[in-house]
Scaffold this active site. Structure first.
Site, short mmCIF file in Angstrom:
data_model
loop_
_atom_site.label_atom_id
_atom_site.label_comp_id
_atom_site.label_asym_id
_atom_site.label_seq_id
_atom_site.Cartn_x
_atom_site.Cartn_y
_atom_site.Cartn_z
N LYS A 196 0.84 -1.20 0.00
CA LYS A 196 0.00 0.00 0.00
C LYS A 196 0.87 1.25 0.00
CE LYS A 196 -1.84 2.83 2.77
NZ LYS A 196 -1.74 4.06 1.95
N GLY A 249 7.13 4.88 8.24
CA GLY A 249 6.33 6.09 8.38
C GLY A 249 6.55 6.70 9.74
N SER A 250 5.55 7.42 10.22
CA SER A 250 5.70 8.15 11.48
C SER A 250 5.64 7.19 12.67
CB SER A 250 4.59 9.19 11.60
OG SER A 250 3.33 8.55 11.53
N THR A 251 6.27 7.61 13.76
CA THR A 251 6.25 6.82 14.99
C THR A 251 4.82 6.67 15.51
OG1 THR A 251 8.53 7.38 15.55
CG2 THR A 251 7.09 6.80 17.39
N GLU A 252 4.06 7.74 15.35
CA GLU A 252 2.66 7.72 15.79
C GLU A 252 1.86 6.61 15.08
OE1 GLU A 252 1.16 11.50 14.67
OE2 GLU A 252 -0.87 11.01 15.34
N GLY A 254 3.19 4.08 13.50
CA GLY A 254 3.85 2.82 13.84
C GLY A 254 3.20 2.17 15.06
N GLU A 271 10.07 1.01 10.50
CA GLU A 271 11.14 2.00 10.31
C GLU A 271 10.47 3.35 10.49
OE1 GLU A 271 13.11 4.66 9.28
OE2 GLU A 271 13.29 4.02 7.18
N CYS A 305 13.87 10.43 7.06
CA CYS A 305 13.75 10.00 8.45
C CYS A 305 15.10 10.12 9.19
CB CYS A 305 13.19 8.60 8.54
SG CYS A 305 14.00 7.48 7.42
N GLU A 402 10.16 15.46 15.61
CA GLU A 402 10.57 15.36 14.21
C GLU A 402 9.74 16.34 13.37
OE1 GLU A 402 9.62 11.71 12.04
OE2 GLU A 402 11.62 11.83 11.15
#
Ligand code: ADP
Length: 499
Positions: A196, A249-252, A254, A271, A305, A402
């Site tokens: 995706k 993508g973003s930690t959020e 993730g 990642e 990143c 970030e």
């Protein structure tokens, strides 16, 4: 903004590609979303609609996962020899290389990145990723193990088997690289995939799908579903018949993926974000460190990143480095992606531009000062000026979070222990760099930094063969290199008495 040059003419095939709504690839067929819906993708250099794309959601994910499952369990993929898999992947890479210019243009149009960068970095790196992993298809081995159980004689060995159906959710900063980076190890190890792409930049992954059949890769092995994260992405992450999810993508997001994956305990690799420290000692070759630090943050409009977003400079050289980086930043040619002389393009979307600008406002309200830059450029397209912030400290949001934009905070240091505490004083741990002529110091600092990659006297060097990933909240697992194959294989121990 320097707007001296002309945009390059768009190739006929690319113009034709964006002129029609793009369907998705499921089980070797190009299909509309089950709902019949489409969504627009924008050209960030102009803010205009570039193309329309099928809006896949749960039902389409279900169809794609069923196709990937069938291709894994019954299809020819399972029975193809590793050598044949490797050859198909190599052909896939050759086809991509053959169409390099079309892919470079489409990437620049969809993401906004300079065409020169897409040609020099994105497309060649994508080709290299596929070739690197094509080579691994024939080299995934188990071990024989001398076991001592019960004092008897056994033959014990391990097999490395494909993990099964893999869901891959990728971001918009390097759309094609992210696709090939994820597909490579999955294909090499014999997995089947539902990919995706990010809703902001779905086009090059879809165009890559056009090459799958020509490369000889069987139907259902690679499925590409376009759609939004909250619908298509979430359905893929939660799907009970997916064995593994790989996310960048973003930690959020993730963390959302981890929760969604808990239902069937699918394997997860992540990642995620970073806030990487870039450390310049006074004994460094400053003339090299200045452009290194500048490229380390402004490459790809800072949407990287592992960007060197926290620049620490030993106090004796602080003014010189701030001055040098600011001068180079002010000379960066900001412009539309499709102008060949553009050095930095827009950020990917209006949302991202507003996000970066609101970080800048927050920095100013807390006392930060912009030596250069400081906000949006122009009023058409999503351009943000390369920005160098000083008067910053570790309590500020611009230093802690970030930003994912062309913004660097520069801070002086004098004491090494204090520096290390600050450099490591972050929830992230993706990358770091140190600039010094002192070899001992370089390696000592490299060992003290809590980060998945440490560069010494360079920044941002990545390679298909070199593992990449994060400590702490920057991720789970290591991608690239042979480490990544561990994320796509299960280890099976086999054991039998031989006396
Ligand atoms: P950014 O915030 O920088 O846009 P995201 O982490 O939101 O990055 O997006 C990266 C990828 O994750 C995209 O493909 C996006 O569609 C997808 N995504 C976003 N939200 C979710 C979610 N809740 N579940 C699964 N995937 C998601």
């Amino acid at each position: 903004m320097a707007t001296a040059t002309q945009t390059i003419p768009i190739e006929k095939n690319v113009a034709a590609y964006v002129a029609k709504p793009r369907p998705m690839l499921i089980n070797g067929k190009w299909v509309q979303a089950a709902s019949g819906k489409t969504f627009p993708t924008y050209n960030p250099s102009t803010g205009e609609i570039l193309a329309h794309v099928a809006e896949g959601d749960k039902e389409d994910i279900d169809r794609a996962v069923a196709a990937a499952r069938a291709a894994f369990e019954k299809g020819p993929w399972r029975n193809i020899t590793p050598s044949e898999r490797g050859r198909m992947m190599w052909r896939f890479a050759d086809l991509l290389e053959k169409h390099a210019e079309e892919f470079a243009q489409l990437e620049s149009l969809d993401n906004g990145k300079p065409i020169a960068m897409a040609r020099m970095v994105d497309i060649p790196t994508s080709v290299d990723q596929l070739r690197y992993y094509a080579g691994w298809a024939t080299k995934i081995e188990g071990n024989t193990i001398p076991i001592s159980a019960y004092g008897a004689k056994y033959l014990a060995y391990t097999l490395r088997e494909p993990i099964g159906v893999v869901g891959q959710i990728i971001p918009w900063n390097f759309p094609l690289i992210m696709a090939t980076l994820k597909l490579g190890p999955a294909l090499a190890s014999g997995c089947t995939v539902v990919l995706k792409p990010a809703e902001q930049t779905p086009l090059t992954a879809l165009m890559l799908g056009e090459l799958v059949q020509e490369a000889g890769i069987p139907d259902g092995v690679i499925n590409i579903v376009t759609g939004y994260g909250e619908t298509a992405g979430a359905a893929l992450a939660a799907h009970p018949d997916v064995n593994k999810i790989a996310f960048t993508g973003s930690t959020e997001v993730g963390k959302l993926i981890v929760h969604a994956a808990a239902g069937n305990l699918k394997k997860v690799s992540l990642e995620l974000g970073g806030k990487s420290p870039n450390i310049v000692f006074a004994d460094a070759e400053i003339e090299g460190a200045i452009p290194g630090a500048t490229n380390g943050i402004f490459f790809n409009s800072g949407q990287v990143c592992c960007a060197g977003s926290r620049l620490f400079v030993e106090d004796k050289q602080f003014d010189r480095v701030v001055d040098g980086v600011s001068q180079l930043a002010s000379k960066i040619r900001l412009g539309p992606g499709m102008e060949p002389t553009t050095q930095m393009g827009p950020v990917v979307s209006e949302e991202q531009m507003n996000r970066v600008c609101s970080y800048l406002e927050s920095g100013f309200s807390e006392g930060a000062k912009a030596v250069v830059g400081g906000g949006r450029e122009g009023n058409k397209g999503y351009f943000v000026k390369p920005t160098v912030l000083v008067n910053t400290n570790e309590k500020m949001k611009v230093v802690r979070e970030e930003i994912f934009g062309p913004v660097v905070t520069v801070m002086p240091f004098s004491d090494v222990d204090d520096l290390l505490a600050k450099a490591n004083g972050t929830q992230f741990g993706l990358a770091a760099a140190v600039w010094t002529r002192d070899i001992k110091k370089a390696h000592r600092i490299a060992s003290e930094l809590r980060a998945g990659t440490v560069w010494i006297n360079c920044y941002g060097v990545l390679d298909s063969a070199m593992p990449f990933g994060g400590y702490k909240q920057s991720g789970w697992g290591r991608e690239m290199g042979h480490e990544m194959l561990n994320l796509y294989t299960e280890v099976k121990s086999v054991c039998t008495p031989i006396s």
